[in-house]
Design a protein around this motif. Structure first.
Motif, PDB file in Angstrom:
ATOM      1  N   LYS A 114       8.165  -4.918   7.043  1.00 35.59           N
ATOM      2  CA  LYS A 114       7.293  -4.153   6.798  1.00 35.59           C
ATOM      3  C   LYS A 114       6.374  -4.280   5.586  1.00 35.59           C
ATOM      4  O   LYS A 114       5.582  -3.913   5.287  1.00 35.59           O
ATOM      5  N   ALA A 115       7.423  -4.398   4.365  1.00 39.80           N
ATOM      6  CA  ALA A 115       6.908  -4.396   2.939  1.00 39.80           C
ATOM      7  C   ALA A 115       6.096  -5.683   2.758  1.00 39.80           C
ATOM      8  O   ALA A 115       5.094  -5.484   2.246  1.00 39.80           O
ATOM      9  N   ALA A 144       4.459  -7.056   5.223  1.00 45.36           N
ATOM     10  CA  ALA A 144       3.084  -6.987   5.801  1.00 45.36           C
ATOM     11  C   ALA A 144       2.160  -6.103   4.939  1.00 45.36           C
ATOM     12  O   ALA A 144       1.077  -6.323   4.844  1.00 45.36           O
ATOM     13  N   LYS A 145       2.817  -5.417   4.262  1.00 45.63           N
ATOM     14  CA  LYS A 145       1.882  -4.440   3.315  1.00 45.63           C
ATOM     15  C   LYS A 145       1.586  -5.144   2.232  1.00 45.63           C
ATOM     16  O   LYS A 145       0.459  -5.065   1.712  1.00 45.63           O
ATOM     17  N   TYR A 146       2.122  -5.856   1.390  1.00 43.65           N
ATOM     18  CA  TYR A 146       1.950  -6.618   0.314  1.00 43.65           C
ATOM     19  C   TYR A 146       1.223  -7.834   0.588  1.00 43.65           C
ATOM     20  O   TYR A 146       0.163  -8.344  -0.445  1.00 43.65           O
ATOM     21  N   GLU A 164       0.592 -10.094   3.958  1.00 42.27           N
ATOM     22  CA  GLU A 164      -0.234  -9.893   5.354  1.00 42.27           C
ATOM     23  C   GLU A 164       0.468  -9.835   6.558  1.00 42.27           C
ATOM     24  O   GLU A 164       1.842 -10.285   6.449  1.00 42.27           O
ATOM     25  N   PRO A 165      -0.012  -8.998   7.632  1.00 42.92           N
ATOM     26  CA  PRO A 165       0.701  -8.917   8.808  1.00 42.92           C
ATOM     27  C   PRO A 165       0.994 -10.352   9.510  1.00 42.92           C
ATOM     28  O   PRO A 165       0.153 -11.174   9.178  1.00 42.92           O
ATOM     29  N   SER A 181      13.039  -4.389  -1.938  1.00 38.88           N
ATOM     30  CA  SER A 181      13.165  -3.453  -0.687  1.00 38.88           C
ATOM     31  C   SER A 181      14.738  -3.781  -0.167  1.00 38.88           C
ATOM     32  O   SER A 181      15.096  -3.118   0.512  1.00 38.88           O
ATOM     33  N   TYR A 206       2.832   3.763  -6.345  1.00 40.54           N
ATOM     34  CA  TYR A 206       1.407   3.334  -6.847  1.00 40.54           C
ATOM     35  C   TYR A 206       0.859   4.374  -7.744  1.00 40.54           C
ATOM     36  O   TYR A 206       0.309   4.048  -8.858  1.00 40.54           O
ATOM     37  N   MET A 209       3.463  -0.482  -3.474  1.00 42.51           N
ATOM     38  CA  MET A 209       2.403  -0.327  -2.494  1.00 42.51           C
ATOM     39  C   MET A 209       2.493   1.107  -2.017  1.00 42.51           C
ATOM     40  O   MET A 209       1.936   1.841  -1.258  1.00 42.51           O
ATOM     41  N   ASP A 210       3.739   1.842  -2.153  1.00 44.42           N
ATOM     42  CA  ASP A 210       4.204   3.013  -1.442  1.00 44.42           C
ATOM     43  C   ASP A 210       3.256   4.164  -2.386  1.00 44.42           C
ATOM     44  O   ASP A 210       3.213   3.817  -3.637  1.00 44.42           O
TER      45      ASP A 210
END
Length: 436
Positions: free
Chosen positions: A401-402, A404-406, A408-409, A360, A154, A149-150
């Protein structure tokens, strides 16, 4: 036809034309001559590593070997050392193909292949996919896979997809709204085949079933679907063949090795005996007869950069009684399943999503030996891990953090450092477990 895929491999330094020519020569070896050929290859690769790989030499503890069954069986534990300490003389991290795996078993490590061996892997994949009329230079692939997702990661994957004639559907969210969009793509694009994670494709199959849609009705160019990385159950295969409208081919592979077995059009699960040597061993690391179950142990016959000699992959299997050294047939694979995570927003994500997320925390220093992720409530997860030193607050924040990104938060995590992790009866870690 302009061979863009071949060209991209060539530009990355993988001698694909040579590999394909050599691969054809191996295929041409007769059944009668194959045992001698295999013995020669096994001896060559072991002698090469005993002479040129200090890490492997130390493991074996002597200069020469007399008996194949005396050679140590390697596990991922043995390989959880910095990569530079495992490479053969004459190879460096800059001159080899390097990748990371946590596998479906949750044992992370970084591995390497020399460029010739990696080209061989591609020759083997292209040959087997060719059984179903798939040509990597011209066939268009619908890919159900994860994607970094970075921004840079990506873009890099999207470029690789373009060069490899494939369109990727990221699998981190497979809720109905997302699958509506996936279906639209199939209506407008001329896909020739589907490839990707079993659980994701099965979720798509169930989505089609709920709407009573046969995929080939909306995308008639589709010919075949290859599923990988997780177990394909018989009832899922029946469902997929009905609602995709095409044959579903079962692939068994490991990124650190190659395709291990691939379903032949005659339905047999043919083992790749061209680039690998597969053994089934008992608890004492002794070979079992065909038809008996045991640990799957694999030797990579061509990887000179890094030893994968008698490497225990973490699966249990059975070779068919009618197997030969040239044509081994995998009768049964026992293991490799993955749950689906249900999230507060209604998202469904395959357990393998955690494979990307947990990358990560994976470092080349081998600190984290193993981990599993357990979903305890709709919004709560526990990560059990074994490591030399405890994860720092910074590392756990990185994971969250990863995630939340991949995913959901707003998800809650607890981290449990353990001495050992609970395993299944087969001695295998299930990387993701849902207790819901």
């Amino acid at each position: 036809m302009f061979n863009l895929f071949h060209l991209s491999l060539k530009l990355s330094g993988f001698p694909i034309a040579n590999a394909q020519a050599d691969f054809e020569k191996i295929l041409a070896i007769s059944e009668a001559d194959y045992p001698d050929y295999l013995e020669t290859k096994k001896r060559e690769i072991v002698e090469f590593h005993l002479k040129n790989n200090p890490f492997y030499h130390n493991l074996v503890g002597k200069e020469t070997f007399d008996n194949w069954n005396e050679l140590p069986v390697l596990t991922k534990k043995d390989l959880q050392k910095p990569l530079k300490d495992r490479l053969s003389k004459g190879y460096s991290e800059k001159t080899v193909f390097v990748n990371k795996t946590s596998g479906s078993s949750g044992d992370p490590f970084v591995f390497a292949k020399d460029k010739e061996a990696h080209a061989f892997t591609w020759a083997s994949i292209m040959y087997r996919f060719g059984w179903y009329g798939v040509d990597f230079n011209s066939s268009y692939q619908a890919r159900f896979y994860g994607i970094p997702m970075d921004f840079i990661g990506y873009r890099k994957e999207r470029l690789k997809d373009f060069l490899s004639k494939r369109y990727r559907f990221p699998i981190f969210d497979l809720s109905d709204t997302i699958l509506d969009g996936v279906l639209e793509h199939f209506k407008t694009e001329k896909f020739n085949y589907i490839n990707g994670y079993t659980s994701s494709i099965v979720l798509f199959g169930k989505y089609l079933q709920a709407r009573n849609i046969i995929l080939t009705d909306v995308c008639p160019t589709l010919k075949v679907c290859m599923v990988t990385s997780e177990m394909l159950f018989e009832e899922d295969k029946i469902l997929l063949e009905k609602y995709l409208g095409i044959p579903v081919v079962n692939e068994y592979g490991a990124s650190e090795l190659d395709l291990i077995a691939f379903q032949h059009p005659n339905d047999e699960w043919q083992v790749n005996s061209e680039t690998l040597f597969l053994e089934i061993l008992d608890e004492n690391n002794q070979p079992v007869p065909y038809g008996k179950k045991g640990k799957i142990v694999i030797t990579s016959l061509y990887n000179k950069a890094h030893p994968f000699i008698r490497y225990e992959i973490g699966d249990i299997g059975i070779l068919d009684e009618k197997s030969t050294l040239k044509k081994p047939i995998l009768k049964k694979l026992i293991g490799r399943t993955s749950d689906v995570a249900l999230l507060p927003s209604g998202k469904k994500s395959p357990g393998l999503t955690f494979y990307y997320v947990t990358k990560s925390i994976i470092e080349d220093d081998g600190n984290v030996k193993e981990f599993i992720v357990r979903q305890t409530k709709i919004d709560s997860f526990e990560i059990d891990y074994v490591s030399s030193v405890e994860l720092t607050l910074e590392q756990t924040q990185e994971i969250e953090k990863a995630i939340a990104k991949y995913l959901e938060p707003g998800l809650h995590f607890t981290y449990n450092r353990k001495k050992v992790l609970e395993r299944t009866k087969r001695g295998k870690l299930k990387q993701f477990q849902s207790n819901l």
